[in-house]
Write a protein that holds these residues in place. Structure first.
Motif, mmCIF file in Angstrom:
data_model
loop_
_atom_site.group_PDB
_atom_site.id
_atom_site.type_symbol
_atom_site.label_atom_id
_atom_site.label_comp_id
_atom_site.label_asym_id
_atom_site.label_seq_id
_atom_site.Cartn_x
_atom_site.Cartn_y
_atom_site.Cartn_z
ATOM 1 N N THR A 197 0.830 -1.207 0.000
ATOM 2 C CA THR A 197 0.000 0.000 0.000
ATOM 3 C C THR A 197 0.863 1.255 0.000
ATOM 4 N N ASP A 198 1.904 1.256 0.803
ATOM 5 C CA ASP A 198 2.787 2.426 0.864
ATOM 6 C C ASP A 198 3.497 2.651 -0.469
ATOM 7 N N GLU A 199 3.854 1.572 -1.152
ATOM 8 C CA GLU A 199 4.491 1.716 -2.465
ATOM 9 C C GLU A 199 3.523 2.355 -3.463
ATOM 10 N N ILE A 200 2.272 1.934 -3.411
ATOM 11 C CA ILE A 200 1.256 2.512 -4.299
ATOM 12 C C ILE A 200 1.057 3.995 -3.988
ATOM 13 N N MET A 201 0.990 4.331 -2.709
ATOM 14 C CA MET A 201 0.785 5.727 -2.322
ATOM 15 C C MET A 201 1.987 6.590 -2.696
ATOM 16 N N PHE A 202 3.182 6.015 -2.624
ATOM 17 C CA PHE A 202 4.376 6.757 -3.040
ATOM 18 C C PHE A 202 4.287 7.101 -4.527
ATOM 19 N N GLU A 203 3.834 6.137 -5.330
ATOM 20 C CA GLU A 203 3.689 6.394 -6.763
ATOM 21 C C GLU A 203 2.643 7.473 -7.020
ATOM 22 N N LEU A 204 1.545 7.426 -6.277
ATOM 23 C CA LEU A 204 0.512 8.453 -6.437
ATOM 24 C C LEU A 204 1.026 9.825 -6.019
ATOM 25 N N MET A 205 1.842 9.865 -4.986
ATOM 26 C CA MET A 205 2.435 11.130 -4.559
ATOM 27 C C MET A 205 3.339 11.691 -5.655
ATOM 28 N N ALA A 206 4.173 10.824 -6.241
ATOM 29 C CA ALA A 206 5.093 11.266 -7.287
ATOM 30 C C ALA A 206 4.336 11.733 -8.531
ATOM 31 N N LEU A 207 3.279 11.025 -8.884
ATOM 32 C CA LEU A 207 2.510 11.373 -10.080
ATOM 33 C C LEU A 207 1.692 12.645 -9.893
ATOM 34 N N SER A 208 1.125 12.801 -8.709
ATOM 35 C CA SER A 208 0.204 13.919 -8.476
ATOM 36 C C SER A 208 0.908 15.198 -8.054
ATOM 37 N N GLY A 209 2.086 15.055 -7.422
ATOM 38 C CA GLY A 209 2.766 16.226 -6.886
ATOM 39 C C GLY A 209 2.115 16.762 -5.623
ATOM 40 N N ARG A 210 1.198 15.990 -5.047
ATOM 41 C CA ARG A 210 0.496 16.423 -3.840
ATOM 42 C C ARG A 210 1.303 16.071 -2.586
ATOM 43 N N GLU A 211 1.172 16.904 -1.585
ATOM 44 C CA GLU A 211 1.813 16.628 -0.303
ATOM 45 C C GLU A 211 1.205 15.373 0.314
ATOM 46 N N TYR A 212 2.059 14.512 0.865
ATOM 47 C CA TYR A 212 1.587 13.277 1.491
ATOM 48 C C TYR A 212 1.491 13.455 3.000
ATOM 49 N N VAL A 213 0.381 12.971 3.563
ATOM 50 C CA VAL A 213 0.154 13.041 5.009
ATOM 51 C C VAL A 213 -0.046 11.615 5.513
ATOM 52 N N ASP A 214 0.770 11.191 6.454
ATOM 53 C CA ASP A 214 0.746 9.797 6.898
ATOM 54 C C ASP A 214 -0.286 9.548 8.001
ATOM 55 N N VAL A 215 -1.506 9.990 7.749
ATOM 56 C CA VAL A 215 -2.648 9.664 8.609
ATOM 57 C C VAL A 215 -3.824 9.380 7.680
ATOM 58 N N TYR A 216 -4.831 8.690 8.198
ATOM 59 C CA TYR A 216 -6.006 8.393 7.389
ATOM 60 C C TYR A 216 -6.887 9.635 7.257
ATOM 61 N N ALA A 217 -7.346 9.899 6.045
ATOM 62 C CA ALA A 217 -8.179 11.075 5.794
ATOM 63 C C ALA A 217 -9.456 11.044 6.617
ATOM 64 N N ALA A 218 -10.001 9.852 6.831
ATOM 65 C CA ALA A 218 -11.252 9.732 7.580
ATOM 66 C C ALA A 218 -11.108 10.249 9.007
ATOM 67 N N LYS A 219 -9.907 10.161 9.569
ATOM 68 C CA LYS A 219 -9.705 10.636 10.936
ATOM 69 C C LYS A 219 -9.795 12.157 11.016
ATOM 70 N N LEU A 220 -9.415 12.837 9.934
ATOM 71 C CA LEU A 220 -9.536 14.287 9.916
ATOM 72 C C LEU A 220 -10.982 14.715 9.740
ATOM 73 N N LYS A 221 -11.738 13.903 8.982
ATOM 74 C CA LYS A 221 -13.144 14.235 8.758
ATOM 75 C C LYS A 221 -13.989 13.958 9.993
ATOM 76 N N ASP A 222 -13.578 12.941 10.764
ATOM 77 C CA ASP A 222 -14.353 12.538 11.934
ATOM 78 C C ASP A 222 -13.419 12.360 13.118
ATOM 79 N N PRO A 223 -12.864 13.466 13.632
ATOM 80 C CA PRO A 223 -11.893 13.361 14.721
ATOM 81 C C PRO A 223 -12.509 12.746 15.970
ATOM 82 N N GLN A 224 -11.724 11.899 16.626
ATOM 83 C CA GLN A 224 -12.190 11.251 17.843
ATOM 84 C C GLN A 224 -11.907 12.146 19.046
ATOM 85 N N PRO A 225 -12.819 12.170 20.012
ATOM 86 C CA PRO A 225 -12.579 12.987 21.202
ATOM 87 C C PRO A 225 -11.406 12.449 22.010
ATOM 88 N N ALA A 226 -10.696 13.350 22.660
ATOM 89 C CA ALA A 226 -9.530 12.947 23.448
ATOM 90 C C ALA A 226 -9.963 12.222 24.717
#
Length: 226
Positions: A197-226
């Protein structure tokens, strides 16, 4: 039949005329046999533009709610997703992710193209987020090559929450197929699945030129309470 009617006659020609897709690396998509398209996910329209530019049929999965709406709006939504080759999956239960993978695995075993968004949801801010390992399990189970597909500006064409897209040339970059057959004997190994999975994401990062964030996007959309 309905898929090709929409793509080649009814909707496809209009979309190509209006959005003038510019695709780099289309020849990297194999002409036959099972293929996994692993795409970054910026916009609702990703599932429209990706199949639009491919010469072969592409199947994505989508939540069943898109197929069960009421009235004219519900009918239009249902007809659109059916025409786009999308398969409904019930995402209400704990087995939702597995149901989606099983559906795509069936598509691959029939020798067709399955599309998947490794991030699992749309990016909340345009950056590329950590991939879920379902794409790796799909590759190991099917033996299909993984073709990374970077959507470059669909978030500008149809940002999240926007119904009417902005008329702008859609841009896409497709990488060379990734072969993971060397891991064929490692199915079920979560460390191997993460490495793939990380190899695939590395390729997508290289192709897209987008900044990579090593957390799941769903966690940002639905943050868990501390």
């Amino acid at each position: 039949m309905f898929y090709w009617l929409l793509k080649l006659v009814v909707l496809g020609p209009v979309l190509k005329l209006v959005f003038r897709p510019h695709v780099e690396g289309l020849a990297n998509v194999p002409r036959s046999g099972p293929v996994i398209l692993a795409c970054n996910h910026l916009s609702f329209s990703d599932s429209i533009f990706t199949p639009l530019v491919m010469k072969r049929k592409v199947t994505f999965v989508a939540k069943a709610e898109y197929f069960t709406g009421k009235g004219i709006k519900g009918w239009l939504s249902r007809m659109f997703f059916v025409g786009a080759g999308t398969i409904p999956v019930d995402r209400s239960g704990g087995e939702a992710a597995q149901a989606a993978l099983d559906t795509l695995l069936r598509v691959l075993r029939e020798g067709n193209i399955a599309g998947i968004y490794p991030e699992g949801t749309r990016s909340p801010d345009g950056r590329l987020y950590r991939g879920k390992t379902g794409v790796a399990r799909l590759a190991l189970e099917s033996g299909a090559p993984v073709v990374p597909v970077a959507l470059l500006n669909t978030d500008e064409i149809q940002p999240t929450g926007t119904l009417v897209p902005t008329v702008k040339r859609v841009r896409m970059r497709i990488g060379a197929p990734l072969d993971f057959s060397r891991y064929a004997d490692s199915r079920g190994d979560r460390f191997v699945e993460r490495a793939i999975t990380d190899e695939i994401m590395f390729e997508l990062m290289a192709l897209s030129g987008r900044e990579y964030v090593d957390v799941y996007a769903a966690k940002l959309k639905d943050p868990q309470p501390a």
